[in-house]
Design a protein around this motif. Structure first.
Motif, mmCIF file in Angstrom:
data_model
loop_
_atom_site.group_PDB
_atom_site.id
_atom_site.type_symbol
_atom_site.label_atom_id
_atom_site.label_comp_id
_atom_site.label_asym_id
_atom_site.label_seq_id
_atom_site.Cartn_x
_atom_site.Cartn_y
_atom_site.Cartn_z
ATOM 1 N N SER A 73 0.810 -1.222 0.000
ATOM 2 C CA SER A 73 0.000 0.000 0.000
ATOM 3 C C SER A 73 0.841 1.270 0.000
ATOM 4 O O SER A 73 0.389 2.314 -0.446
ATOM 5 N N VAL A 74 2.076 1.194 0.484
ATOM 6 C CA VAL A 74 2.923 2.385 0.532
ATOM 7 C C VAL A 74 4.081 2.338 -0.459
ATOM 8 O O VAL A 74 4.870 3.274 -0.535
ATOM 9 N N ALA A 75 4.191 1.267 -1.235
ATOM 10 C CA ALA A 75 5.311 1.121 -2.165
ATOM 11 C C ALA A 75 5.168 2.085 -3.343
ATOM 12 O O ALA A 75 4.072 2.354 -3.831
ATOM 13 N N ALA A 76 6.305 2.590 -3.793
ATOM 14 C CA ALA A 76 6.333 3.471 -4.966
ATOM 15 C C ALA A 76 6.431 2.614 -6.214
ATOM 16 O O ALA A 76 6.993 1.521 -6.193
ATOM 17 N N GLN A 113 5.225 11.492 3.020
ATOM 18 C CA GLN A 113 3.868 11.148 3.452
ATOM 19 C C GLN A 113 3.706 9.629 3.533
ATOM 20 O O GLN A 113 3.063 9.128 4.446
ATOM 21 N N THR A 114 4.288 8.896 2.587
ATOM 22 C CA THR A 114 4.171 7.435 2.634
ATOM 23 C C THR A 114 4.928 6.879 3.838
ATOM 24 O O THR A 114 4.492 5.894 4.422
ATOM 25 N N ARG A 115 6.050 7.492 4.204
ATOM 26 C CA ARG A 115 6.771 7.056 5.396
ATOM 27 C C ARG A 115 5.922 7.264 6.647
ATOM 28 O O ARG A 115 5.873 6.406 7.528
ATOM 29 N N GLU A 156 2.400 4.869 10.830
ATOM 30 C CA GLU A 156 1.088 4.788 11.470
ATOM 31 C C GLU A 156 0.530 3.366 11.409
ATOM 32 O O GLU A 156 -0.022 2.856 12.386
ATOM 33 N N LYS A 157 0.687 2.721 10.265
ATOM 34 C CA LYS A 157 0.179 1.352 10.124
ATOM 35 C C LYS A 157 0.945 0.379 11.013
ATOM 36 O O LYS A 157 0.358 -0.547 11.574
#
Length: 136
Positions: A15-18, A31-33, A38-39
């Motif tokens: 979900s956070v991978a580029a 923002q993804t970090r 948070e997750k």
């Protein structure tokens, strides 16, 4: 339990991978970090973090079909000494030095059981090859 943990990890990281490495260099990567942190915190602070993740049931292979194809393959190519692993690799279309794709790609069994589990095919083929050797 471990499989569900791996599934949760995979889902979170996906979900956070580029899409490319250039996406990591941009401002959005901050923002993804934050989202990833948070997750991770949510996972460790939750009473039951694995709710919502289920293990998919493994599909059983059609053993009779694999036994039949193994027998046909071994009898068609009598000059080769097959192992269960070699048969499974042929059925999945995985080349090796002894069974290159250039030559074995023309065989009707090459990639014939792609949807079946490789390890299951290997076990079934090994058993069938041993039975065939004992019958000689």
């Amino acid at each position: 339990m471990c499989l569900m943990q791996l599934r949760a990890l995979h889902t979170t990281l996906s979900s956070v991978a580029a899409k490319t490495y250039k996406g990591c260099l941009e401002e959005e990567s901050k923002q993804t970090r934050i989202t990833l942190k948070e997750k991770i915190r949510e996972y460790f602070n939750s009473a039951n973090p694995l709710t919502g993740y289920e293990i998919e049931e493994v599909k059983r292979v059609n053993e009779e079909y694999i036994v039949k194809d193994t027998r046909q393959l071994v009898t068609m190519y009598r000059d080769n000494v097959f192992t269960g692993r070699a048969v499974a690799r042929i059925f999945h279309g995985i080349q090796s030095p002894n069974y290159p794709a250039v030559i074995w790609g023309r065989c009707k069994f090459w990639r014939s059981h792609l949807k079946d589990d490789l390890h299951e095919i290997c076990n079934i083929a090994t058993g069938e090859i041993l039975k065939m050797r004992l019958m000689r």
